[in-house]
Design a protein around this motif. Structure first.
Motif, short mmCIF file in Angstrom:
data_model
loop_
_atom_site.label_atom_id
_atom_site.label_comp_id
_atom_site.label_asym_id
_atom_site.label_seq_id
_atom_site.Cartn_x
_atom_site.Cartn_y
_atom_site.Cartn_z
N ASP A 154 14.93 -30.47 12.74
CA ASP A 154 13.73 -29.72 13.12
C ASP A 154 14.10 -28.48 13.92
OD1 ASP A 154 11.98 -31.40 11.86
OD2 ASP A 154 11.64 -32.67 13.61
N ASP A 155 13.31 -27.43 13.72
CA ASP A 155 13.53 -26.19 14.45
C ASP A 155 13.15 -26.40 15.91
OD1 ASP A 155 13.77 -23.63 15.36
OD2 ASP A 155 12.57 -22.71 13.76
N LEU A 156 14.07 -26.06 16.81
CA LEU A 156 13.80 -26.25 18.25
C LEU A 156 12.66 -25.35 18.72
CD1 LEU A 156 17.42 -26.55 19.68
CD2 LEU A 156 15.76 -28.37 19.26
N ARG A 157 12.33 -24.32 17.99
CA ARG A 157 11.21 -23.48 18.38
C ARG A 157 9.88 -24.18 18.20
NH1 ARG A 157 12.70 -18.29 14.83
NH2 ARG A 157 13.13 -20.01 13.39
N ARG A 158 9.87 -25.30 17.48
CA ARG A 158 8.64 -26.05 17.29
C ARG A 158 8.46 -27.16 18.32
NH1 ARG A 158 8.64 -28.28 11.43
NH2 ARG A 158 6.68 -29.14 12.22
N VAL A 159 9.36 -27.26 19.28
CA VAL A 159 9.25 -28.29 20.31
C VAL A 159 7.98 -28.04 21.14
CG1 VAL A 159 10.29 -29.28 22.37
CG2 VAL A 159 11.72 -28.70 20.40
N HIS A 160 7.19 -29.07 21.30
CA HIS A 160 5.97 -28.99 22.11
C HIS A 160 6.28 -29.59 23.48
CE1 HIS A 160 1.67 -29.96 23.16
NE2 HIS A 160 1.57 -28.71 22.74
N TRP A 161 6.51 -28.72 24.47
CA TRP A 161 7.02 -29.19 25.75
C TRP A 161 5.99 -30.01 26.52
CZ3 TRP A 161 11.97 -28.98 25.78
CH2 TRP A 161 12.63 -27.97 25.10
N ARG A 162 4.73 -29.69 26.36
CA ARG A 162 3.72 -30.46 27.09
C ARG A 162 3.72 -31.91 26.61
NH1 ARG A 162 -2.19 -28.08 26.92
NH2 ARG A 162 -0.97 -26.32 27.75
N SER A 163 3.77 -32.13 25.32
CA SER A 163 3.82 -33.50 24.80
C SER A 163 5.15 -34.16 25.11
CB SER A 163 3.59 -33.49 23.28
OG SER A 163 2.32 -32.97 22.97
N THR A 164 6.23 -33.38 25.14
CA THR A 164 7.53 -33.93 25.48
C THR A 164 7.51 -34.49 26.89
OG1 THR A 164 8.66 -32.39 23.98
CG2 THR A 164 9.97 -33.39 25.74
N ALA A 165 6.89 -33.73 27.82
CA ALA A 165 6.79 -34.22 29.20
C ALA A 165 5.90 -35.44 29.30
CB ALA A 165 6.27 -33.10 30.10
N ARG A 166 4.86 -35.51 28.45
CA ARG A 166 3.93 -36.63 28.52
C ARG A 166 4.55 -37.91 27.98
NH1 ARG A 166 -1.58 -35.80 25.43
NH2 ARG A 166 -1.66 -34.10 26.99
#
Length: 457
Positions: free
Chosen positions: A226-238
């Motif tokens: 997966d492209d790291l530019r598609r990482v959703h940081w808010r959901s990652t933190a959750r």
């Protein structure tokens, strides 16, 4: 594709009715020897001829000894059957391979092998096998063919055991059997484009945005690549793990194939009947659309579909497409006329949502059913109808005044509703009609109106 089954038949003594079973296995020769021996013994007793008495006793004892020895012979025979293929189109041949193994420590005598097959598949095959040594095997095969769709049982396999003198024959049956599925003929179709079919996968691949904005993001777990530019940081933190955005969702083009199975709508029977042509046409379109990557659904006038089919039908262009085609072919192999007289149930199913492309095979349509069929077009992106002309599919062409005019009137009703409607005469090729439907759609799109009698809209 092959299919097979195995079983064992034990030529051992049955504890119930042993002597009765043995005597029931006497052949005509054995019964004749027994009758002649008894008659000779009676005559010898009356006439006082001791030599004739010995001859009579020999003739009487020989079939009894053969029956007893054959019945008490203890050896086991294992049999297997293999179909190649187990699913065959109507009019094609399948080969059945039989294998017999002697799993006992004693050699067998003469074996007569017989397999039970329905009469529509051909004559009952019979084979004579010579002595099979301990641990040895014999292999034979035969061919079956049917012009009629259906599921046909093969078996159980039967063995006839015979003594060297032909005095007695005993039958042993295996308990297993196989099923040969004869599916409709499938005609290859050319790749054409109908209106309403270029939604999603298929010839016209299309992707639509599944999300309206950042607040509507539906994340999923990170996958390798997966492209790291598609990482959703808010959901990652959750969630405490790497999550990525689902920015687009593929839409797969959908196609529903409607088969009219109403008994009164079709005339005639047999492999060349109108109903068999409609079933074969349905199978051809289903396979064609699956190969093009459509999500395909099979629907009948009763509102029923294929068991195990999902809400969007079976997905094509995937590893499961072959299994999906097999399930649909198995369903069409046994489909028969329904007791219904209308298309309202199928219309209720189609009314539930946008079905994409709709391809229908109709039998005879009266004014009421033509109206219902016309309404089906409202819930589809494109609609193609093949109407089997009852006037030309009967044994004798109809001479009822106005019958042909009424048929053209039904086609006109469908065309005015937006269908690409074609009349199917007896002996027509679906490949040609498929191309004709594409030309009719193209002409209708160019003129922006309804075509005349020779075309469709």
């Amino acid at each position: 594709m092959t299919s097979g089954s195995t079983g064992q038949a034990e030529a051992e003594r049955d504890e119930k009715g042993g002597i009765r079973t043995a005597l029931a296995g006497l052949t005509t020769r054995g019964r004749s020897f027994l009758a002649a021996g008894v008659a000779a013994a009676v005559c010898a007793y009356v006439l006082g001829q001791s030599d004739l008495l010995r001859v009579g006793l020999l003739l009487s004892v020989l079939p009894l000894v053969c029956a007893t020895v054959l019945y008490r012979t203890r050896y086991r025979v294992s049999g297997s059957r293999r179909l190649s293929p187990a699913r065959v189109p109507a009019g094609s041949e399948a080969r059945v391979h039989l294998r017999m193994d002697n799993v006992s420590r004693l050699p067998t005598g003469l074996l007569m092998l017989q397999d039970r097959v329905p009469y529509v598949l051909g004559p009952r095959p019979r084979f004579v096998l010579d002595r099979v040594e301990p641990g040895g095997r014999r292999e034979v095969s035969y061919r079956v063919r049917s012009d009629l769709r259906g599921r046909y049982p093969l078996g159980p396999l039967q063995l006839r055991l015979s003594d060297p003198f032909g005095m007695c024959e005993l039958t042993r049956s295996f308990s297993t059997y196989d099923t040969l599925t004869v599916i409709p003929r499938v005609e290859p179709l050319p790749p054409v484009r109908f209106s309403g079919e270029a939604k999603g996968y298929g010839d016209g691949r299309h992707r639509s945005l599944a999300l309206a904005g950042e607040d509507d993001v539906i994340p999923r777990g990170y996958r390798y690549g997966d492209d790291l530019r598609r990482v959703h940081w808010r959901s990652t933190a959750r969630y405490g793990e790497l999550m990525v955005r689902r920015e687009e969702q593929p839409q797969r083009a959908r196609c529903t194939v409607l088969l009219d199975t109403r008994g009164p709508a079709f005339q005639g029977a047999g492999p060349d009947s109108a109903f068999e042509w409609a079933v074969s046409g349905t199978a051809s379109v289903l396979v064609h659309m699956l190969e093009r990557g459509f999500s395909v659904r099979l629907l009948t006038d009763t509102g029923n579909s294929v068991p195990g089919e999902g809400a969007d039908g079976f997905a094509g262009a995937s590893q499961e497409s072959a299994d999906a085609a097999g399930l649909m072919m198995d369903t069409l192999a046994v489909v028969d006329h329904s007791d219904g007289t209308g298309l309202s149930r199928a219309y209720d199913v189609l009314r539930g949502g946008n079905e994409g492309l709709l391809v229908a095979f109709f039998g005879h349509l009266d004014e009421e059913q033509a109206t219902v069929a016309a309404k089906m077009r409202q819930r589809s992106g494109g609609a193609v109808a093949f109407v089997l002309d009852s006037g030309t599919w009967g044994r004798e062409p109809t001479d009822v005044p106005g019958a042909l005019d009424r048929g053209e009137e039904r086609l006109r009703m469908l065309r005015e509703a937006g269908w690409t409607a074609l009349s199917v005469p007896r002996g027509a090729s679906l490949n040609d009609l498929w191309r004709q439907a594409d030309r009719a759609r193209t002409d209708a799109a160019a003129t922006g109106g309804v075509l005349g009698e020779g075309g469709a809209a």
